[in-house]
Write an enzyme that holds these catalytic residues in place. Structure first.
Site, PDB file in Angstrom:
ATOM      1  N   TYR A  17      56.822  14.469  79.216  1.00 41.36           N
ATOM      2  CA  TYR A  17      55.473  14.824  78.750  1.00 41.36           C
ATOM      3  C   TYR A  17      55.449  14.898  77.223  1.00 41.36           C
ATOM      4  O   TYR A  17      54.554  14.337  76.577  1.00 41.36           O
ATOM      5  CB  TYR A  17      55.039  16.152  79.382  1.00 41.36           C
ATOM      6  CG  TYR A  17      53.789  16.726  78.784  1.00 41.36           C
ATOM      7  CD1 TYR A  17      52.545  16.138  79.028  1.00 41.36           C
ATOM      8  CD2 TYR A  17      53.833  17.846  77.952  1.00 41.36           C
ATOM      9  CE1 TYR A  17      51.394  16.652  78.464  1.00 41.36           C
ATOM     10  CE2 TYR A  17      52.687  18.368  77.385  1.00 41.36           C
ATOM     11  CZ  TYR A  17      51.470  17.771  77.640  1.00 41.36           C
ATOM     12  OH  TYR A  17      50.332  18.275  77.077  1.00 41.36           O
TER      13      TYR A  17
ATOM     14  N   GLU B 179      44.239  22.352  81.574  1.00 39.94           N
ATOM     15  CA  GLU B 179      44.329  23.454  80.607  1.00 39.94           C
ATOM     16  C   GLU B 179      43.635  24.704  81.150  1.00 39.94           C
ATOM     17  O   GLU B 179      44.128  25.820  80.959  1.00 39.94           O
ATOM     18  CB  GLU B 179      43.712  23.063  79.258  1.00 39.94           C
ATOM     19  CG  GLU B 179      44.452  21.971  78.518  1.00 39.94           C
ATOM     20  CD  GLU B 179      45.784  22.388  77.921  1.00 39.94           C
ATOM     21  OE1 GLU B 179      46.155  23.580  77.986  1.00 39.94           O
ATOM     22  OE2 GLU B 179      46.472  21.504  77.382  1.00 39.94           O
TER      23      GLU B 179
ATOM     24  N   TRP C 157      52.783  26.115  80.808  1.00 39.77           N
ATOM     25  CA  TRP C 157      52.345  24.719  80.937  1.00 39.77           C
ATOM     26  C   TRP C 157      53.226  23.952  81.921  1.00 39.77           C
ATOM     27  O   TRP C 157      52.737  23.110  82.661  1.00 39.77           O
ATOM     28  CB  TRP C 157      52.319  24.066  79.560  1.00 39.77           C
ATOM     29  CG  TRP C 157      51.794  22.660  79.587  1.00 39.77           C
ATOM     30  CD1 TRP C 157      52.447  21.537  79.201  1.00 39.77           C
ATOM     31  CD2 TRP C 157      50.502  22.217  80.035  1.00 39.77           C
ATOM     32  NE1 TRP C 157      51.648  20.428  79.379  1.00 39.77           N
ATOM     33  CE2 TRP C 157      50.446  20.820  79.885  1.00 39.77           C
ATOM     34  CE3 TRP C 157      49.386  22.875  80.551  1.00 39.77           C
ATOM     35  CZ2 TRP C 157      49.333  20.060  80.222  1.00 39.77           C
ATOM     36  CZ3 TRP C 157      48.265  22.118  80.900  1.00 39.77           C
ATOM     37  CH2 TRP C 157      48.251  20.728  80.733  1.00 39.77           C
TER      38      TRP C 157
END
Length: 196
Positions: free
Chosen positions: A29, A51, A59
């Protein structure tokens, strides 16, 4: 002088932002997505959902469920998500592939409807976001340590305030700044990072 642990050295001495650690998913990522400018509304909507789901969580927790979100939220098709109803909310609440928080699920559907309104008003969601950026271009910061990056800025404050006024949920200034970083409207890769 660079702060200790400000970069991650892999066996081949490749420098990365330390926040991605050693998890292969996080590294992928970091290397391929985070901080790369995105103007495609479908991807911007995907990150809006992700988000919002991340609020209060790490995350990496959301990244590990990304495919679950893709399946649960109609491959991030904003028009389909905008048409989700109470039966869809119940379906999503039973889906172990996503974070089963009713407020976050309901907000994703509301936000999809409002995302479409923003697209109609500005031509695209991308145009809306770029309207807050200096000269409409991504901001490239020059930090030597990932901890130097702020959690929010005046720009994220302004975007979050505008979006709150429009009725969007789970998109405060901190989440907004994370969205800007994720979609490359702000590049906070440390100096020397291979993904910079």
């Amino acid at each position: 002088m660079e702060a200790p642990n400000s970069e991650l050295q892999t066996p081949n001495s490749t420098t990365r932002c330390a926040w991605c650690g050693t998890d292969p998913l996080y590294i992928k990522y970091h290397d391929e997505e985070w901080g790369k400018p995105v103007y495609d509304d479908k991807i911007l909507f995907e990150f809006l959902i992700l988000e919002g789901a991340q609020a209060g969580l790490s995350w990496i927790t959301i990244l590990r469920r990304r495919e679950g979100y893709r399946m649960a939220f109609a491959d991030f098709d904003v028009n389909k998500v905008a048409n989700f109803n109470e039966a869809d909310v119940e379906r999503l609440m039973a889906d172990a592939g996503i974070i089963r928080n009713k407020l976050k699920i309901a907000s994703a559907i509301i936000n999809a409807r409002l995302f479409i309104e923003i697209q109609k008003e500005f031509g695209s969601f991308s145009n809306f976001i770029c309207g807050f950026l200096p000269d409409g271009k991504p901001i490239i910061n020059e930090y030597i340590d990932h901890r130097s990056a702020p959690a929010r800025t005046e720009i994220s404050d302004a975007i979050a305030k505008d979006m709150k006024k429009r009725g969007l949920k789970f998109f405060g200034t901190t989440i907004c700044y994370a969205h800007l970083q994720a979609t490359g409207m702000v590049n906070d890769h440390i100096l020397g990072c291979i993904a910079r």
